[in-house]
Design an enzyme around this catalytic site. Structure first.
Site, PDB file in Angstrom:
ATOM      1  N   ARG A 191       0.650  -0.965  -0.002  1.00 57.26           N
ATOM      2  CA  ARG A 191       0.054  -0.340  -0.279  1.00 57.26           C
ATOM      3  C   ARG A 191       1.032   0.967   0.485  1.00 57.26           C
ATOM      4  O   ARG A 191       0.518   1.864  -0.756  1.00 57.26           O
ATOM      5  CB  ARG A 191      -0.735   0.205   1.042  1.00 57.26           C
ATOM      6  N   GLU A 208       6.053 -10.941  15.041  1.00 54.21           N
ATOM      7  CA  GLU A 208       6.007 -11.688  16.238  1.00 54.21           C
ATOM      8  C   GLU A 208       6.426 -13.664  16.760  1.00 54.21           C
ATOM      9  O   GLU A 208       7.095 -14.152  17.540  1.00 54.21           O
ATOM     10  CB  GLU A 208       4.583 -11.489  17.074  1.00 54.21           C
TER      11      GLU A 208
END
Length: 175
Positions: free
Chosen positions: A58, A95
């Site tokens: 994006r 993560e």
């Protein structure tokens, strides 16, 4: 203009518990899209910017439009293995595991001023990796611009601690 009203929220995407902030609805709104680009560009009026770096994917749309407005070049910051010529890479923590972003090794000349752009800042991991890449290539990051900040996650603070001024246009609480 309240751009938050134009941004669609999709619950439980890409996984349960995530509120995905979808800016494609903002891009479809000509006035909203123009407003966002103007708001991301105006703080840099009079600042020497040589290129805009947009983070995949994006950030390509926003970065391309901003580069056009500033009459400067554009650098795609891509995931590993997507660029065709020689690259420099920066690995960063996720993560669970790691990821890597890359730019072409000839994308930045020593001393060029670079504006980093993406749609959203959450943890700041990808943006931090992109900043490290730009610096490694000899560029100076003059700012990092995002449409959305998720302040509870702390990415904008993380980038600020790297000595980079962060500009965001709206915030959404939570993650």
């Amino acid at each position: 203009m309240d751009i938050k009203t134009i941004i669609r929220t999709i619950p439980d995407y890409p996984k349960k518990g995530i509120m995905f902030r979808d800016i494609t609805t903002l891009w479809q709104d000509a006035g909203g899209f123009r407003h966002v680009i103007d708001q991301l560009v105006w703080p840099y009026a009079g600042v020497r910017i040589d290129k805009v770096a947009g983070i995949e994917a994006r950030g390509f749309v926003l970065g391309g439009a901003i580069a056009h407005q500033l009459s400067v070049g554009f650098i795609p910051v891509r995931k590993k293995g997507k660029l065709p010529a020689a690259v420099i890479s920066e690995e960063y923590d996720l993560e669970y595991g790691t990821d890597t972003v890359e730019i072409h090794e000839d994308a930045i000349k020593k001393g060029e001023n670079i504006l980093l752009v993406d749609d959203l800042i959450a943890t700041g991991g990808t943006a931090a990796a992109a900043i490290n890449l730009i610096r490694h290539a000899g560029g100076t990051v003059v700012g990092a611009a995002f449409v959305i900040d998720l302040p509870d996650i702390g990415g904008a603070r993380r980038i600020g601690k790297m000595g980079v001024n962060v500009r965001t246009l709206c915030e959404f609480e939570g993650d």
